[in-house]
Each structure stands twice: as C-alpha cells, then as structure tokens.
Design a protein around this motif. Structure first.
Motif, PDB file in Angstrom:
ATOM      1  N   ASP A  23       4.642 -17.492  -0.563  1.00  0.00           N
ATOM      2  CA  ASP A  23       3.870 -18.320   0.362  1.00  0.00           C
ATOM      3  C   ASP A  23       3.843 -19.796  -0.003  1.00  0.00           C
ATOM      4  O   ASP A  23       3.151 -20.578   0.653  1.00  0.00           O
ATOM      5  N   GLU A  24       4.559 -20.180  -1.053  1.00  0.00           N
ATOM      6  CA  GLU A  24       4.582 -21.591  -1.424  1.00  0.00           C
ATOM      7  C   GLU A  24       5.973 -21.996  -1.882  1.00  0.00           C
ATOM      8  O   GLU A  24       6.783 -21.158  -2.265  1.00  0.00           O
ATOM      9  N   GLU A  25       6.229 -23.288  -1.809  1.00  0.00           N
ATOM     10  CA  GLU A  25       7.524 -23.791  -2.245  1.00  0.00           C
ATOM     11  C   GLU A  25       7.606 -23.734  -3.767  1.00  0.00           C
ATOM     12  O   GLU A  25       6.654 -24.064  -4.465  1.00  0.00           O
ATOM     13  N   SER A  47       2.510 -30.075  -6.246  1.00  0.00           N
ATOM     14  CA  SER A  47       2.088 -30.660  -4.973  1.00  0.00           C
ATOM     15  C   SER A  47       0.694 -30.160  -4.591  1.00  0.00           C
ATOM     16  O   SER A  47       0.321 -29.025  -4.884  1.00  0.00           O
ATOM     17  N   ASN A  48      -0.061 -31.007  -3.902  1.00  0.00           N
ATOM     18  CA  ASN A  48      -1.365 -30.601  -3.378  1.00  0.00           C
ATOM     19  C   ASN A  48      -1.221 -29.666  -2.185  1.00  0.00           C
ATOM     20  O   ASN A  48      -2.184 -29.015  -1.790  1.00  0.00           O
ATOM     21  N   ASP A  49      -0.025 -29.613  -1.597  1.00  0.00           N
ATOM     22  CA  ASP A  49       0.249 -28.747  -0.444  1.00  0.00           C
ATOM     23  C   ASP A  49       1.506 -27.935  -0.733  1.00  0.00           C
ATOM     24  O   ASP A  49       2.554 -28.158  -0.151  1.00  0.00           O
ATOM     25  N   HIS A  52       3.923 -26.353   1.946  1.00  0.00           N
ATOM     26  CA  HIS A  52       4.895 -27.110   2.732  1.00  0.00           C
ATOM     27  C   HIS A  52       5.684 -28.151   1.938  1.00  0.00           C
ATOM     28  O   HIS A  52       6.638 -28.720   2.474  1.00  0.00           O
ATOM     29  N   LEU A  53       5.288 -28.431   0.706  1.00  0.00           N
ATOM     30  CA  LEU A  53       5.920 -29.509  -0.061  1.00  0.00           C
ATOM     31  C   LEU A  53       6.147 -29.087  -1.513  1.00  0.00           C
ATOM     32  O   LEU A  53       5.481 -28.187  -2.006  1.00  0.00           O
ATOM     33  N   PHE A  54       7.065 -29.789  -2.166  1.00  0.00           N
ATOM     34  CA  PHE A  54       7.196 -29.573  -3.595  1.00  0.00           C
ATOM     35  C   PHE A  54       7.252 -30.906  -4.317  1.00  0.00           C
ATOM     36  O   PHE A  54       7.826 -31.874  -3.819  1.00  0.00           O
TER      37      PHE A  54
END
Length: 118
Positions: A23-25, A47-49, A52-54
C-alpha cells in the motif's frame, strides 16, 4: 533505449520488497559489476505521503552507497514502486532525477497479481 537484463534473483528481491509494502511506495538502489546487476539495497521511504510518493532516507542511501564501494560495485539503478498505478514515471519522478547516468526502475502491479518492472 536499449533493453536491460535484470537477473531473476534481483527482480525477485525488488518485487518482494514492493509486495511487502503493497500500500505504499518502496525504494532502493541496485549495484552492479561491469553493468551486471548484482545486489539490491532497500532504502526506507521517509516521505510524509508514502502512499503516493517516495523520498529515500538520506542516511540509508549513504549507507547503501558505502556498502557498494566496499564490495567494489557501482550504482546501477534506482528503483521505486507505484502500488496504485502503472510502471510509468510520474511528473514528480521525472523532476527528481538526481543521478541522470543511472537507470530508474518502477515496479507496479499488473492485472492478475503479477508485478511489472519497467
């Protein structure tokens, strides 16, 4: 662009890393000897998100590069996953290319559960 062969053992490590955090990059580095990929270095995504981000952990990235030097390897590729998208670079991915001379790989799920590396 020329085709690049990734040894099965290396591909399995990258896809396993992506599956472990579905569920995460995820992200990491791949080393090589004479342009033959040899070793995978997973690096924490800070990343804080992470959905969607790495952003690679700077200390983890430095440690991986140090280990490569100690082994006599060189940086071959940077990889990350797109858990909810395709194995295509996003605009942000293209803007944040920090090593223009290395390969960038993206891991993403395909229909049927297989993982794709591009």
């Amino acid at each position: 662009m020329r085709a690049v062969r990734i040894p099965l053992a290396v591909a399995k490590q990258i896809t396993a890393h992506a599956r472990q955090h579905a569920d995460e990059e995820v992200c990491g580095l791949i080393s090589s000897v004479h342009q033959v990929p040899m070793h995978v270095y997973p690096v924490a995504n800070v990343s804080n998100d992470r959905t969607h981000l790495f952003d690679m952990d700077p200390a983890g990235q430095i440690d991986a590069l140090r280990q490569m030097r100690e082994r006599g390897h060189e940086l071959f590729a940077i990889y990350h996953s797109h858990p909810h998208g395709r194995a295509v670079p996003s605009a942000r991915d293209l803007e944040h290319v920090g090593y223009p001379d290395v390969l960038y790989l993206i891991v993403a799920p395909e229909s049927g559960g297989a993982m794709q590396i591009k």
